[in-house]
Scaffold this motif. Structure first.
Motif, PDB file in Angstrom:
ATOM      1  N   SER A   1      30.965  -0.248  -9.243  1.00  0.00           N
ATOM      2  CA  SER A   1      31.325   0.889 -10.095  1.00  0.00           C
ATOM      3  C   SER A   1      31.525   2.174  -9.303  1.00  0.00           C
ATOM      4  O   SER A   1      32.263   3.054  -9.733  1.00  0.00           O
ATOM      5  CB  SER A   1      30.265   1.099 -11.183  1.00  0.00           C
ATOM      6  OG  SER A   1      29.001   1.356 -10.586  1.00  0.00           O
ATOM      7  N   ASP A   2      30.852   2.306  -8.164  1.00  0.00           N
ATOM      8  CA  ASP A   2      30.993   3.496  -7.320  1.00  0.00           C
ATOM      9  C   ASP A   2      31.200   3.012  -5.889  1.00  0.00           C
ATOM     10  O   ASP A   2      30.238   2.685  -5.177  1.00  0.00           O
ATOM     11  CB  ASP A   2      29.739   4.372  -7.427  1.00  0.00           C
ATOM     12  CG  ASP A   2      29.855   5.684  -6.661  1.00  0.00           C
ATOM     13  OD1 ASP A   2      30.501   5.714  -5.589  1.00  0.00           O
ATOM     14  OD2 ASP A   2      29.262   6.676  -7.131  1.00  0.00           O
ATOM     15  N   TYR A   3      32.463   2.956  -5.467  1.00  0.00           N
ATOM     16  CA  TYR A   3      32.818   2.368  -4.177  1.00  0.00           C
ATOM     17  C   TYR A   3      32.107   3.044  -3.008  1.00  0.00           C
ATOM     18  O   TYR A   3      31.493   2.371  -2.176  1.00  0.00           O
ATOM     19  CB  TYR A   3      34.340   2.409  -3.992  1.00  0.00           C
ATOM     20  CG  TYR A   3      34.811   1.839  -2.676  1.00  0.00           C
ATOM     21  CD1 TYR A   3      34.860   0.466  -2.479  1.00  0.00           C
ATOM     22  CD2 TYR A   3      35.194   2.669  -1.631  1.00  0.00           C
ATOM     23  CE1 TYR A   3      35.291  -0.072  -1.271  1.00  0.00           C
ATOM     24  CE2 TYR A   3      35.620   2.144  -0.422  1.00  0.00           C
ATOM     25  CZ  TYR A   3      35.669   0.770  -0.249  1.00  0.00           C
ATOM     26  OH  TYR A   3      36.090   0.251   0.945  1.00  0.00           O
TER      27      TYR A   3
ATOM     28  N   LYS B   1      29.401   4.929  -2.900  1.00  0.00           N
ATOM     29  CA  LYS B   1      27.946   4.726  -2.946  1.00  0.00           C
ATOM     30  C   LYS B   1      27.586   3.294  -2.547  1.00  0.00           C
ATOM     31  O   LYS B   1      26.657   3.067  -1.764  1.00  0.00           O
ATOM     32  CB  LYS B   1      27.440   5.039  -4.353  1.00  0.00           C
ATOM     33  CG  LYS B   1      25.950   4.976  -4.518  1.00  0.00           C
ATOM     34  CD  LYS B   1      25.569   5.405  -5.932  1.00  0.00           C
ATOM     35  CE  LYS B   1      24.077   5.381  -6.146  1.00  0.00           C
ATOM     36  NZ  LYS B   1      23.721   5.827  -7.498  1.00  0.00           N
ATOM     37  N   SER B   2      28.327   2.330  -3.065  1.00  0.00           N
ATOM     38  CA  SER B   2      28.048   0.929  -2.751  1.00  0.00           C
ATOM     39  C   SER B   2      28.349   0.617  -1.296  1.00  0.00           C
ATOM     40  O   SER B   2      27.591  -0.119  -0.643  1.00  0.00           O
ATOM     41  CB  SER B   2      28.860   0.005  -3.665  1.00  0.00           C
ATOM     42  OG  SER B   2      28.402   0.109  -4.992  1.00  0.00           O
TER      43      SER B   2
ATOM     44  N   SER C   1      36.730  -1.534  -5.435  1.00  0.00           N
ATOM     45  CA  SER C   1      36.652  -0.477  -6.444  1.00  0.00           C
ATOM     46  C   SER C   1      37.475  -0.799  -7.685  1.00  0.00           C
ATOM     47  O   SER C   1      37.548   0.009  -8.604  1.00  0.00           O
ATOM     48  CB  SER C   1      37.147   0.847  -5.854  1.00  0.00           C
ATOM     49  OG  SER C   1      38.539   0.791  -5.574  1.00  0.00           O
TER      50      SER C   1
ATOM     51  N   SER D   1      38.674  -1.523 -11.102  1.00  0.00           N
ATOM     52  CA  SER D   1      38.098  -1.566 -12.450  1.00  0.00           C
ATOM     53  C   SER D   1      38.546  -2.827 -13.182  1.00  0.00           C
ATOM     54  O   SER D   1      37.846  -3.320 -14.057  1.00  0.00           O
ATOM     55  CB  SER D   1      38.493  -0.318 -13.240  1.00  0.00           C
ATOM     56  OG  SER D   1      39.894  -0.218 -13.348  1.00  0.00           O
TER      57      SER D   1
END
Length: 132
Positions: free
Chosen positions: A10-12, A14-15, A60, A62
């Protein structure tokens, strides 16, 4: 044999930062990134691995949320072609015809189908000329 697996996040950013740090003690690092132009769907992807080969991917996209990507190693390009044909007859949906994907590497020959639940299933041959 499983060649690689991928998940949507959901958060590229951050991941990506998380996996760079969390996988480091295992000797697994960021091997490559794929741009939105290369993925063709506007998403980023990062491949983590070891010894020059990425085997765990994050994306990322969706459109991929809640779906898994798994790739199986094929011994030849002919087998990749057969996988694609057979998977379509078995009820899969085309997600990328057999062919070279040089943005991964010059000998990357893969084919993609969606299974009945929408998961992205791939067969890939990495060898020059298509033979192991």
């Amino acid at each position: 044999m499983i060649d690689h697996i991928g998940i949507a996040v959901s958060d590229y950013a951050k991941s990506k930062a998380f996996y760079e740090r969390a996988l480091a003690p295992l000797g697994i690092g960021l091997m490559m990134e794929v741009t939105p132009e290369q993925t063709g769907d506007g998403s980023y992807a990062a491949g983590f691995g070891a010894q020059g080969k990425p085997f765990f991917w994050i994306s990322s996209s969706s459109a991929q949320q809640g779906r898994t990507h798994v790739a199986f190693t094929a011994p030849s390009r002919t087998v990749v072609d057969a996988f694609h044909r057979t998977a379509l007859v078995a009820g899969g949906r085309d997600n990328g015809a057999p062919g070279l994907r040089p943005h991964y590497h010059q000998n990357y020959y893969g084919a993609f189908v969606r299974d009945p639940d929408g998961h992205n299933v791939e067969a890939v041959c990495h060898m020059p000329g298509g033979q192991i």
